[in-house]
Motif scaffolding. Structure first.
Motif, PDB file in Angstrom:
ATOM      1  N   MET A 111       0.859  -1.187   0.000  1.00 52.19           N
ATOM      2  CA  MET A 111       0.000   0.000   0.000  1.00 52.19           C
ATOM      3  C   MET A 111       0.890   1.230   0.000  1.00 52.19           C
ATOM      4  O   MET A 111       1.394   1.650   1.037  1.00 52.19           O
ATOM      5  N   GLU A 112       1.092   1.769  -1.178  1.00 52.39           N
ATOM      6  CA  GLU A 112       2.009   2.883  -1.352  1.00 52.39           C
ATOM      7  C   GLU A 112       1.279   4.219  -1.225  1.00 52.39           C
ATOM      8  O   GLU A 112       0.047   4.287  -1.092  1.00 52.39           O
ATOM      9  N   ALA A 113       2.043   5.305  -1.295  1.00 49.55           N
ATOM     10  CA  ALA A 113       1.488   6.649  -1.137  1.00 49.55           C
ATOM     11  C   ALA A 113       0.523   6.995  -2.267  1.00 49.55           C
ATOM     12  O   ALA A 113       0.688   6.581  -3.411  1.00 49.55           O
ATOM     13  N   ASP A 114      -0.498   7.756  -1.916  1.00 48.45           N
ATOM     14  CA  ASP A 114      -1.487   8.280  -2.865  1.00 48.45           C
ATOM     15  C   ASP A 114      -1.439   9.792  -2.736  1.00 48.45           C
ATOM     16  O   ASP A 114      -1.917  10.356  -1.745  1.00 48.45           O
ATOM     17  N   ASP A 115      -0.856  10.473  -3.721  1.00 54.24           N
ATOM     18  CA  ASP A 115      -0.632  11.916  -3.601  1.00 54.24           C
ATOM     19  C   ASP A 115      -1.924  12.701  -3.423  1.00 54.24           C
ATOM     20  O   ASP A 115      -1.974  13.667  -2.645  1.00 54.24           O
ATOM     21  N   THR A 116      -2.984  12.309  -4.132  1.00 52.20           N
ATOM     22  CA  THR A 116      -4.265  13.014  -3.986  1.00 52.20           C
ATOM     23  C   THR A 116      -4.780  12.890  -2.563  1.00 52.20           C
ATOM     24  O   THR A 116      -5.196  13.880  -1.943  1.00 52.20           O
ATOM     25  N   ARG A 117      -4.756  11.677  -2.040  1.00 53.74           N
ATOM     26  CA  ARG A 117      -5.192  11.449  -0.653  1.00 53.74           C
ATOM     27  C   ARG A 117      -4.295  12.219   0.310  1.00 53.74           C
ATOM     28  O   ARG A 117      -4.780  12.818   1.295  1.00 53.74           O
ATOM     29  N   ALA A 118      -2.990  12.238   0.042  1.00 52.18           N
ATOM     30  CA  ALA A 118      -2.054  12.929   0.930  1.00 52.18           C
ATOM     31  C   ALA A 118      -2.359  14.422   0.993  1.00 52.18           C
ATOM     32  O   ALA A 118      -2.372  15.015   2.082  1.00 52.18           O
ATOM     33  N   TRP A 119      -2.603  15.048  -0.158  1.00 50.03           N
ATOM     34  CA  TRP A 119      -2.898  16.482  -0.170  1.00 50.03           C
ATOM     35  C   TRP A 119      -4.203  16.788   0.558  1.00 50.03           C
ATOM     36  O   TRP A 119      -4.312  17.806   1.248  1.00 50.03           O
ATOM     37  N   ILE A 120      -5.192  15.916   0.405  1.00 52.75           N
ATOM     38  CA  ILE A 120      -6.457  16.113   1.118  1.00 52.75           C
ATOM     39  C   ILE A 120      -6.231  15.995   2.627  1.00 52.75           C
ATOM     40  O   ILE A 120      -6.718  16.825   3.414  1.00 52.75           O
ATOM     41  N   GLU A 121      -5.479  14.956   3.035  1.00 54.28           N
ATOM     42  CA  GLU A 121      -5.191  14.763   4.455  1.00 54.28           C
ATOM     43  C   GLU A 121      -4.478  15.979   5.031  1.00 54.28           C
ATOM     44  O   GLU A 121      -4.853  16.480   6.103  1.00 54.28           O
ATOM     45  N   PHE A 122      -3.470  16.453   4.321  1.00 55.62           N
ATOM     46  CA  PHE A 122      -2.724  17.606   4.824  1.00 55.62           C
ATOM     47  C   PHE A 122      -3.562  18.877   4.787  1.00 55.62           C
ATOM     48  O   PHE A 122      -3.586  19.644   5.754  1.00 55.62           O
ATOM     49  N   GLY A 123      -4.244  19.106   3.662  1.00 54.23           N
ATOM     50  CA  GLY A 123      -5.016  20.334   3.507  1.00 54.23           C
ATOM     51  C   GLY A 123      -6.081  20.489   4.578  1.00 54.23           C
ATOM     52  O   GLY A 123      -6.207  21.552   5.206  1.00 54.23           O
ATOM     53  N   VAL A 124      -6.844  19.430   4.809  1.00 52.43           N
ATOM     54  CA  VAL A 124      -7.899  19.482   5.825  1.00 52.43           C
ATOM     55  C   VAL A 124      -7.297  19.681   7.211  1.00 52.43           C
ATOM     56  O   VAL A 124      -7.775  20.496   8.008  1.00 52.43           O
ATOM     57  N   THR A 125      -6.232  18.944   7.502  1.00 51.80           N
ATOM     58  CA  THR A 125      -5.591  19.046   8.818  1.00 51.80           C
ATOM     59  C   THR A 125      -5.035  20.443   9.062  1.00 51.80           C
ATOM     60  O   THR A 125      -5.221  21.020  10.147  1.00 51.80           O
TER      61      THR A 125
END
Length: 320
Positions: free
Chosen positions: A1-15
């Motif tokens: 299960m590798e990194a998902d850049d779209t998911r990562a940006w959403i996680e960071f942006g919301v946080t």
């Protein structure tokens, strides 16, 4: 299960947005004791989550790009209260030597063995008792460590002094901005959020590596898989905790394969459990607090034990 850049940006942006809103709410609520405590707790929770995002960046797991992990990890370092490159070096040493009795220097919390305790002087025992007390490990030490000692970690001289310079400039700039906005009361509010995060954050590494049946050993007998899976536990503290800490509770799998990003770690762990491919030592919140009684590692019985009751006499040498 590798990194998902779209998911990562959403996680960071919301946080990050929630962190800014929580901090501003806290600063604007100074003097309003009906709102301020809740705003401080929200600031603490979102700041702790940003720390966990930086933790993923340390492993270059948050984004697919190593460069993007390094950039974001550096930029959020003043919120995470820790310089990026130095911490990356220190943390990777921890992962490389997990559960290794010969490299206890790579752990956040030092562990003495029962045999070492029995052979120690009274002064060393007193030092270790004070060090392993909850007051030191949870209430005082973490705040001193992150607020003061993390400003200039010795590893920074190995990894590059400019990383420390950039981090501390960002750290000063952030605190100066808070001071400009709300004065010294604003700094006090931020310090309160940092203190809660430090205390809560210190309890996590303690419980995931200091539970009763934790495995410690020495190489070459200690293999990596055993060290990762049996040298770490899973903290079963509920969904809210998993959300705030980005699933860092699933620590045995994290140590086995640190490239799984936190936002996928719980799902990966559950999938392996469903296939009976991983068996974890799960610890609830109350049992986690009970872990504070474990002080020494008993190498003969392969478990953590409390301090011995009464005075243990050290046998005299045969030559005496």
């Amino acid at each position: 299960m590798e990194a998902d850049d779209t998911r990562a940006w959403i996680e960071f942006g919301v946080t990050f947005v929630l962190f800014v809103l929580s901090l501003l709410t806290a600063l604007n609520s100074i003097g309003n004791w009906f709102i301020l405590p809740f705003a401080i707790v929200a600031t603490t929770a979102t700041a702790l989550r940003i720390y966990m995002i930086q933790h993923d960046c340390l492993h270059r797991a948050f984004f697919a790009s190593n460069r993007m992990n390094d950039i974001l990890g550096t930029l959020i370092s003043p919120i995470a209260m820790t310089p990026y490159q130095a911490t990356r070096y220190i943390h990777n040493q921890h992962h490389a030597h997990v559960a290794d009795l010969d490299r206890r220097d790579t752990f956040e919390i030092y562990v003495m063995t029962l045999k070492e305790w029995e052979a120690s002087s009274g002064f060393r025992r007193l030092w270790y008792r004070l060090y392993r007390s909850p007051v030191t490990l949870i209430l005082v030490g973490p705040f001193v460590f992150w607020v003061i000692l993390r400003r200039l970690p010795l590893a920074g001289f190995k990894t590059g002094i400019w990383d420390l310079v950039v981090h501390n400039l960002l750290f000063v700039a952030m605190n100066y901005a808070i001071w400009l906005y709300a004065g010294w009361p604003g700094i006090a509010v931020w310090a309160a959020a940092v203190y809660i995060a430090c205390a809560g954050g210190a309890l996590i590494p303690y419980c995931v590596h200091n539970f009763e049946n934790v495995h410690w050993g020495v190489k070459p007998g200690l293999d990596f898989e055993t060290a990762a899976l049996e040298g770490s536990s899973v903290l079963d503290w509920g969904r809210a905790f998993d959300l705030v800490t980005m699933n860092i509770a699933y620590h045995d799998l994290h140590h086995l394969y640190a490239k799984i990003p936190g936002y996928k770690l719980k799902a990966a762990h559950q999938a392996l459990e469903a296939e009976d491919l991983i068996q974890s030592e799960k610890i609830g919140f109350i049992d986690s607090l009970k872990c504070l009684r474990w002080k020494l590692y008993d190498e003969d019985n392969l478990k953590m034990v409390p301090f011995p009751k009464g005075r243990v006499l050290v046998p005299a040498s045969e030559d005496a």
